[in-house]
Scaffold this motif. Structure first.
Motif, mmCIF file in Angstrom:
data_model
loop_
_atom_site.group_PDB
_atom_site.id
_atom_site.type_symbol
_atom_site.label_atom_id
_atom_site.label_comp_id
_atom_site.label_asym_id
_atom_site.label_seq_id
_atom_site.Cartn_x
_atom_site.Cartn_y
_atom_site.Cartn_z
ATOM 1 N N VAL A 100 2.971 41.616 31.351
ATOM 2 C CA VAL A 100 3.588 40.328 31.096
ATOM 3 C C VAL A 100 4.554 40.077 32.235
ATOM 4 O O VAL A 100 5.158 40.996 32.753
ATOM 5 N N THR A 101 4.704 38.833 32.643
ATOM 6 C CA THR A 101 5.570 38.531 33.772
ATOM 7 C C THR A 101 6.986 38.995 33.495
ATOM 8 O O THR A 101 7.654 38.473 32.618
ATOM 9 N N ASP A 102 7.430 39.984 34.244
ATOM 10 C CA ASP A 102 8.792 40.502 34.092
ATOM 11 C C ASP A 102 9.269 40.872 35.476
ATOM 12 O O ASP A 102 8.790 41.819 36.061
ATOM 13 N N ASN A 148 13.462 33.901 37.550
ATOM 14 C CA ASN A 148 12.523 34.132 36.447
ATOM 15 C C ASN A 148 12.092 32.823 35.796
ATOM 16 O O ASN A 148 10.942 32.675 35.390
ATOM 17 N N PHE A 174 8.329 31.544 35.674
ATOM 18 C CA PHE A 174 7.779 31.243 34.353
ATOM 19 C C PHE A 174 7.207 29.822 34.315
ATOM 20 O O PHE A 174 6.123 29.586 33.774
ATOM 21 N N GLU A 204 8.064 35.982 26.532
ATOM 22 C CA GLU A 204 8.702 35.555 27.771
ATOM 23 C C GLU A 204 9.949 34.731 27.485
ATOM 24 O O GLU A 204 10.972 34.866 28.168
ATOM 25 N N ARG A 222 12.733 37.004 26.576
ATOM 26 C CA ARG A 222 13.274 37.689 27.742
ATOM 27 C C ARG A 222 14.153 36.764 28.570
ATOM 28 O O ARG A 222 15.194 37.156 29.092
#
Length: 596
Positions: A49-51, A458, A462, A564, A567
Motif C-alpha cells: 500500500v502506498t506508504d 504523501n 495519494f 490510506e 495513515r
C-alpha cells in the motif's frame, strides 16, 4: 520555461545575474535551501500500500513491512566531527607547521601524531558528508507497482496473447511454458502463482482478473524493432544563449536517456536488442507550437531512414519536456492520421506506443509569472504563447485537445510526470488535471535533497494515485500546486529529465499495463473538462475537496484507500510545517481533520 540542466552554464550564469539584480526570491512557496534528509532504500518490486514514510510500509494485506534505512550519524557524532573539522581549519597553511598543543599536554603529545589525528578526523567528516549526499536518492511517486497491484513486476512479463503458448518471465531464472502442456494447465498454474501475491482486484477493475489476458499486449514479447523520438521544450532567444550557454534539455538527450532506460529494462527481463534495431530520432526546431509541429513533422517524414524505421517498429517511445508536450502530442496525432503509425485495433501488427511528458505545459505556466519582470525580460513569441494554454477555450489549447483525442483514443499510453519544485509549470498543468482517461499515468518527481516524509508529499502522491485509479481528486492537486512552487532561482523544471526512473516509469506503464486496462478502455474517448487558470484561488475549496475525496472513498468501500486515509490522518497530526504556505495548508485542513 528554459531547458537548462543542473550542471549547465545556464544555471550558474543565470543565477548569478538574477541574484545580483534581484536578491530576493520572486514567487514560489518552497524553501530555497533544503536540509539533507536520509532516505530509505525501497525495493520497487514489493507490492505495498502506498506508504512513503521512512522505514515502514504495509503490504496489500495490511501487514507492516520494515525497510533498512540508510546509515546515519547521531547528533553527538556529527558535533564531534564538526569540532574536528574546525580545529583542522585553524591549522597554519604551511606544510611544515604542526597543530597547536595545549600547554598542559605539550610535554606529552607528539606534534606529528596530533596533525595525523586531525587529518584523519577531517577525512572522516568529509567521507561522512559525501556518503550522506550520495545516499539521497531521487524518488518518483506514487510507485507504479503499488498503485496497480494487478501488475506483477517480478513475474510476468509476457502475458499470453493467444491460446497456444504463454511465457512468464522472471528476472532469474527464465521460465518458459512447454508447448506440449495443455493451455488450461499453464493458465491455472499462472493464476495460482499470482494468487499468492494478490488478495483482491483493485478498485475499478471490473470483471478483469489479475493476470488474465484482456487483449492488451504486455511485456517484452514481440519487441524486435524500436523507435525513440525526442522533442525538446522551449528555448530562449539565440542572443541570450551566448550569455547563459546552450540548453542541456535537448531532444538528443531525451532519446539517449530513454534508450538507456529501455536497455536496462530489457536486460532485467532476459532480453536484448541489436543496436541497429533501435533508432533514435531527435527532432530539433524552435518556434511557437504549431510552427514546431509543421517543422518537426516534415523533418521526420522527409528523412527516409527515420520514416521507414517508424513504420517498421514494434515499439514507439516518445520523450518530451515542457513546451514539447503539446508539440509532441500534435506530431504523434499527425503521424496517426497519415497512417505512419499502426494503431488500428484490427491490425495484427499494431504498434505499442508510449509517450513520456516531463513537466509538460498542458495547462500553461504559473499564472503569477505572466506579469513577472524576469519572465517578460526573456519572453519571446513562443514563450508568450505558453500562457494561452491556461484557458482551454483558446485556439492553441483547442488544437492541443483535438490532438489528445486522437492520441488517447488510438490506444497510446501517456505518462505525465511533474516536478515537485518546478518554478515554471504547476503540478496541475504537468499532470493534465482536466483530462480524464484510463491510459494516462500520473506521477511526481522529487529531488532527493528536497524529499521529506511529511503529510504534504504523501497527500500529493495519494491524490495522483486516486487519479490513476479513475477517482476524482476534487481539485486537491490544483490547490496544492502553488504551495510547492519552486523558486525562480531553482532548477526543478530541468532536473526532472536527468532522472532515469522517470523514463523507466514510462516504459513500465506501457509494457506492464494493469489488467483493468481493457482494449475498450484503452481506446475510449477522453473526457476533457474546461479549464481556466486563476491568479488567486479560493482557500475554502481545499478543505471542501478533501472532504469530497474522503466521502467518495468511504462510499466506494475500498479498504486499501480507507487505510490510506487513516495513515494520512496520522501524518497530518505529526506534520509541523515551517513555511508560511504550508502552515496555511494545515490551517485550512483543520476542519476536515476527522474526515481524514
Amino acid at each position: 520555461m528554459s531547458s537548462s540542466g543542473p550542471g549547465s552554464s545556464w544555471t550558474s550564469s543565470l543565477k548569478g545575474g538574477l541574484r545580483s539584480l534581484l536578491p530576493t526570491r520572486l514567487g514560489g512557496g518552497g524553501a530555497d535551501d533544503q536540509g539533507v534528509v536520509a532516505v530509505e532504500e525501497v525495493d520497487p518490486s514489493m507490492h505495498q500500500v502506498t506508504d512513503y514514510r521512512e522505514g515502514e510500509r504495509h503490504d496489500v494485506h495490511g501487514n507492516r513491512v520494515r525497510f533498512q534505512r540508510t546509515e546515519s550519524h547521531s547528533s553527538s557524532e556529527m558535533q564531534q566531527q564538526q569540532q574536528d573539522t574546525q580545529a583542522r581549519a585553524q591549522l597554519p597553511l604551511s606544510s611544515s607547521a604542526t597543530a597547536p598543543i595545549p600547554p598542559q599536554t605539550q610535554t606529552m603529545a607528539d606534534p606529528k601524531q596530533n596533525k595525523k589525528d586531525s587529518g584523519t578526523a577531517l577525512s572522516r567528516a568529509v567521507a561522512s558528508l559525501s556518503k550522506a549526499v550520495v545516499n539521497h536518492d531521487n524518488v518518483v511517486l506514487p510507485d507504479y507497482y503499488e498503485q496497480f497491484p494487478d501488475v506483477l513486476p517480478s513475474v510476468v512479463l509476457t502475458v499470453p496473447v493467444g491460446p497456444q503458448e504463454i511465457a512468464v518471465s522472471r528476472s532469474n531464472p527464465l521460465i518458459v511454458a512447454p508447448s506440449s502442456l495443455p493451455w488450461k494447465i499453464w493458465r491455472g498454474a499462472v493464476d495460482g502463482l499470482k494468487g499468492l501475491f494478490f488478495s483482491q482486484a483493485p478498485a475499478g477493475s471490473g470483471s478483469s482478473e489479475p493476470g488474465k489476458d484482456n487483449g492488451v499486449a504486455r511485456g517484452t514479447q514481440g519487441i524486435q524493432k524500436v523507435v525513440i523520438i525526442g522533442i525538446h521544450g522551449w528555448y530562449p532567444r539565440k542572443a541570450l544563449r551566448t550569455v547563459i550557454g546552450e540548453p542541456t534539455g535537448t531532444s538528443k538527450k531525451f532519446c539517449e536517456e530513454m534508450d538507456l532506460a529501455l536497455k536496462e529494462y530489457l536486460e532485467k527481463h532476459g532480453k536484448s536488442l541489436d543496436p541497429k534495431d533501435v533508432t533514435l530520432i531527435p527532432l530539433e526546431g524552435e518556434g511557437k507550437v504549431l510552427e514546431r509541429v509543421d517543422l518537426l513533422y516534415r523533418q521526420l517524414v522527409r528523412n527516409m531512414e527515420w520514416r521507414q524505421a517508424v513504420q517498421d517498429a514494434d515499439l514507439v517511445l516518445v520523450a518530451t519536456h515542457s513546451q514539447g508536450t503539446p508539440t509532441s502530442v500534435l506530431v504523434v496525432a499527425q503521424l496517426i492520421k497519415d497512417g505512419l503509425l499502426r494503431v488500428r485495433e484490427d491490425d495484427p501488427n499494431k504498434q505499442r506506443i508510449g509517450m513520456l511528458t516531463m513537466a509538460g505545459i498542458s495547462h500553461g505556466p504559473f499564472p503569477f509569472l505572466k506579469g513577472n519582470l524576469i519572465v517578460r525580460w526573456f519572453e519571446a513569441e513562443a514563450a508568450g504563447e505558453l500562457f494561452e494554454f491556461m484557458d482551454s477555450n483558446s485556439h492553441i489549447a483547442q488544437k492541443y485537445r483535438d490532438g489528445l483525442r486522437i492520441v488517447l483514443s488510438s490506444g497510446v499510453r501517456l505518462t505525465c510526470v511533474a516536478s515537485l519544485e518546478d518554478q515554471v509549470v504547476p503540478l496541475y498543468s504537468a499532470v493534465m488535471t482536466s483530462i480524464h482517461h484510463p491510459s494516462i499515468v500520473r506521477a511526481v518527481y522529487v529531488d532527493g535533497a528536497s524529499y521529506q516524509n511529511d503529510f504534504l508529499i504523501n497527500l500529493i502522491a495519494f491524490s495522483l494515485r486516486l487519479r490513476n485509479a479513475g477517482v476524482d481528486d476534487h481539485g486537491i492537486l490544483v490547490h496544492l500546486s502553488e504551495v510547492i512552487a519552486g523558486s525562480l532561482y531553482g532548477e526543478g523544471h530541468s532536473t526532472i529529465y536527468e532522472e532515469r526512473e522517470v523514463y523507466m516509469l514510462s516504459i513500465r506503464s506501457l509494457l506492464e499495463p494493469p489488467s483493468s486496462l481493457t482494449p475498450a478502455k484503452a481506446r475510449s474517448e477522453p473526457i476533457l473538462h474546461p479549464f481556466r487558470a486563476k491568479q488567486r484561488l479560493n482557500p475554502f475549496y481545499l478543505p471542501w475537496g478533501m472532504r469530497g475525496v474522503a466521502d467518495e472513498i468511504l462510499a466506494r468501500g475500498d479498504q486499501i484507500l480507507i487505510k490510506e486515509l487513516g495513515r494520512l490522518q496520522k501524518l497530518y497530526s505529526e506534520w509541523n510545517p515551517v513555511s508560511k504556505g504550508m502552515k496555511e495548508i494545515k490551517f485550512r485542513l483543520e476542519p476536515v481533520r476527522s474526515k481524514l
